[in-house]
Design a protein around this motif. Structure first.
Motif, PDB file in Angstrom:
ATOM      1  N   THR A  13      37.126  44.976  29.111  1.00  0.00           N
ATOM      2  CA  THR A  13      35.903  44.981  28.305  1.00  0.00           C
ATOM      3  C   THR A  13      35.348  43.573  28.420  1.00  0.00           C
ATOM      4  N   LEU A  14      34.102  43.472  28.889  1.00  0.00           N
ATOM      5  CA  LEU A  14      33.503  42.169  29.169  1.00  0.00           C
ATOM      6  C   LEU A  14      32.225  41.960  28.368  1.00  0.00           C
ATOM      7  N   GLN A  15      32.007  40.717  27.942  1.00  0.00           N
ATOM      8  CA  GLN A  15      30.761  40.287  27.302  1.00  0.00           C
ATOM      9  C   GLN A  15      29.937  39.599  28.379  1.00  0.00           C
ATOM     10  N   VAL A  16      28.661  39.977  28.488  1.00  0.00           N
ATOM     11  CA  VAL A  16      27.797  39.494  29.564  1.00  0.00           C
ATOM     12  C   VAL A  16      26.530  38.901  28.967  1.00  0.00           C
ATOM     13  N   ALA A  17      26.173  37.689  29.378  1.00  0.00           N
ATOM     14  CA  ALA A  17      24.976  37.035  28.848  1.00  0.00           C
ATOM     15  C   ALA A  17      23.693  37.581  29.480  1.00  0.00           C
ATOM     16  N   ALA A  18      23.725  37.879  30.776  1.00  0.00           N
ATOM     17  CA  ALA A  18      22.524  38.300  31.507  1.00  0.00           C
ATOM     18  C   ALA A  18      22.352  39.814  31.434  1.00  0.00           C
ATOM     19  N   ASN A  19      21.416  40.252  30.602  1.00  0.00           N
ATOM     20  CA  ASN A  19      21.184  41.686  30.442  1.00  0.00           C
ATOM     21  C   ASN A  19      20.760  42.370  31.742  1.00  0.00           C
ATOM     22  N   GLU A  20      20.126  41.627  32.638  1.00  0.00           N
ATOM     23  CA  GLU A  20      19.660  42.223  33.895  1.00  0.00           C
ATOM     24  C   GLU A  20      20.816  42.887  34.648  1.00  0.00           C
ATOM     25  N   LYS A  76      25.391  43.827  25.041  1.00  0.00           N
ATOM     26  CA  LYS A  76      25.739  42.851  26.079  1.00  0.00           C
ATOM     27  C   LYS A  76      27.202  42.991  26.522  1.00  0.00           C
ATOM     28  N   GLN A  77      27.631  44.246  26.664  1.00  0.00           N
ATOM     29  CA  GLN A  77      29.015  44.512  27.045  1.00  0.00           C
ATOM     30  C   GLN A  77      29.105  45.566  28.144  1.00  0.00           C
ATOM     31  N   LEU A  78      30.266  45.570  28.775  1.00  0.00           N
ATOM     32  CA  LEU A  78      30.592  46.617  29.737  1.00  0.00           C
ATOM     33  C   LEU A  78      32.087  46.872  29.698  1.00  0.00           C
ATOM     34  N   THR A  79      32.450  48.061  30.156  1.00  0.00           N
ATOM     35  CA  THR A  79      33.856  48.358  30.396  1.00  0.00           C
ATOM     36  C   THR A  79      34.008  48.641  31.886  1.00  0.00           C
ATOM     37  N   LYS A  94      45.361  43.197  44.826  1.00  0.00           N
ATOM     38  CA  LYS A  94      43.966  43.564  45.096  1.00  0.00           C
ATOM     39  C   LYS A  94      43.250  43.934  43.801  1.00  0.00           C
ATOM     40  N   VAL A  95      43.943  44.635  42.907  1.00  0.00           N
ATOM     41  CA  VAL A  95      43.341  45.000  41.619  1.00  0.00           C
ATOM     42  C   VAL A  95      43.017  43.732  40.834  1.00  0.00           C
ATOM     43  N   GLU A  96      43.954  42.802  40.777  1.00  0.00           N
ATOM     44  CA  GLU A  96      43.723  41.529  40.077  1.00  0.00           C
ATOM     45  C   GLU A  96      42.534  40.798  40.693  1.00  0.00           C
ATOM     46  N   ASP A  97      42.507  40.744  42.019  1.00  0.00           N
ATOM     47  CA  ASP A  97      41.428  40.036  42.721  1.00  0.00           C
ATOM     48  C   ASP A  97      40.076  40.726  42.521  1.00  0.00           C
ATOM     49  N   LEU A  98      40.057  42.045  42.558  1.00  0.00           N
ATOM     50  CA  LEU A  98      38.815  42.783  42.292  1.00  0.00           C
ATOM     51  C   LEU A  98      38.311  42.500  40.880  1.00  0.00           C
ATOM     52  N   GLY A  99      39.220  42.511  39.911  1.00  0.00           N
ATOM     53  CA  GLY A  99      38.833  42.191  38.537  1.00  0.00           C
ATOM     54  C   GLY A  99      38.176  40.827  38.455  1.00  0.00           C
ATOM     55  N   ALA A 100      38.738  39.838  39.135  1.00  0.00           N
ATOM     56  CA  ALA A 100      38.175  38.489  39.129  1.00  0.00           C
ATOM     57  C   ALA A 100      36.794  38.448  39.784  1.00  0.00           C
ATOM     58  N   VAL A 101      36.631  39.168  40.889  1.00  0.00           N
ATOM     59  CA  VAL A 101      35.335  39.204  41.586  1.00  0.00           C
ATOM     60  C   VAL A 101      34.257  39.826  40.691  1.00  0.00           C
ATOM     61  N   PHE A 102      34.589  40.925  40.021  1.00  0.00           N
ATOM     62  CA  PHE A 102      33.600  41.564  39.137  1.00  0.00           C
ATOM     63  C   PHE A 102      33.309  40.695  37.912  1.00  0.00           C
ATOM     64  N   ASP A 104      33.313  37.459  37.883  1.00  0.00           N
ATOM     65  CA  ASP A 104      32.418  36.425  38.407  1.00  0.00           C
ATOM     66  C   ASP A 104      31.004  36.963  38.609  1.00  0.00           C
ATOM     67  N   PHE A 105      30.886  38.169  39.160  1.00  0.00           N
ATOM     68  CA  PHE A 105      29.570  38.773  39.390  1.00  0.00           C
ATOM     69  C   PHE A 105      28.775  38.852  38.091  1.00  0.00           C
ATOM     70  N   PHE A 106      29.423  39.271  37.030  1.00  0.00           N
ATOM     71  CA  PHE A 106      28.747  39.416  35.731  1.00  0.00           C
ATOM     72  C   PHE A 106      28.721  38.123  34.928  1.00  0.00           C
ATOM     73  N   LYS A 107      29.403  37.071  35.422  1.00  0.00           N
ATOM     74  CA  LYS A 107      29.527  35.814  34.675  1.00  0.00           C
ATOM     75  C   LYS A 107      29.978  36.128  33.253  1.00  0.00           C
ATOM     76  N   ALA A 108      31.046  36.890  33.176  1.00  0.00           N
ATOM     77  CA  ALA A 108      31.457  37.535  31.931  1.00  0.00           C
ATOM     78  C   ALA A 108      32.606  36.810  31.235  1.00  0.00           C
ATOM     79  N   GLU A 109      32.640  37.001  29.940  1.00  0.00           N
ATOM     80  CA  GLU A 109      33.761  36.582  29.108  1.00  0.00           C
ATOM     81  C   GLU A 109      34.608  37.827  28.836  1.00  0.00           C
ATOM     82  N   VAL A 110      35.900  37.706  28.968  1.00  0.00           N
ATOM     83  CA  VAL A 110      36.797  38.833  28.746  1.00  0.00           C
ATOM     84  C   VAL A 110      37.014  39.024  27.253  1.00  0.00           C
TER      85      VAL A 110
END
Length: 118
Positions: A13-20, A76-79, A94-102, A104-110
């Motif tokens: 569950t991530l908090q995201v600042a950029a609504n876009e 401002k959240q996603l799952t 790979k799962v750990e790395d994919l989680g990190a990439v996503f 970063d993409f969302f510039k998210a707080e966990v």
């Protein structure tokens, strides 16, 4: 018969600042497709829906299992749900790395992260 450990299932569950990023279904799909290709995974199908308020749901079925996302721009959240299984290889990293990439993409707080070893 050897023990079988199907793999790692990560729930975020991530908090995201950029609504876009929480309202652009196609931008997420394009990024996810490229990311999946970079990780040498195979897409077998994609289903998606964009809601009236702008949030979206995307389910990407992989030969190795799935990646699913549900966004709530009004909060401002996603799952995000990432699961890779393979009877020949342990794809946990790979799962750990994919989680990190996503993340970063969302510039998210966990807000919440759960790892389930299947």
């Amino acid at each position: 018969m050897p023990n079988y450990n199907p793999g790692l299932h990560k729930l975020l569950t991530l908090q995201v600042a950029a609504n876009e990023l929480l309202t652009s279904t196609q931008k997420f799909i394009d990024f996810a497709k490229q990311t999946i290709q970079n990780f040498n995974l195979e897409i077998v199908g994609i289903s998606h829906h964009t809601f009236d308020q702008g949030g979206y749901t995307v389910a990407i079925c992989l030969k190795e299992s799935h990646i699913c996302i549900h966004t709530w721009p009004e909060f401002k959240q996603l799952t995000l749900d990432i699961y890779l299984c393979n009877y020949l290889n342990d794809n946990s990293q790979k799962v750990e790395d994919l989680g990190a990439v996503f993340k970063d993409f969302f510039k998210a707080e966990v807000l919440n992260e759960t790892n389930v070893r299947r």
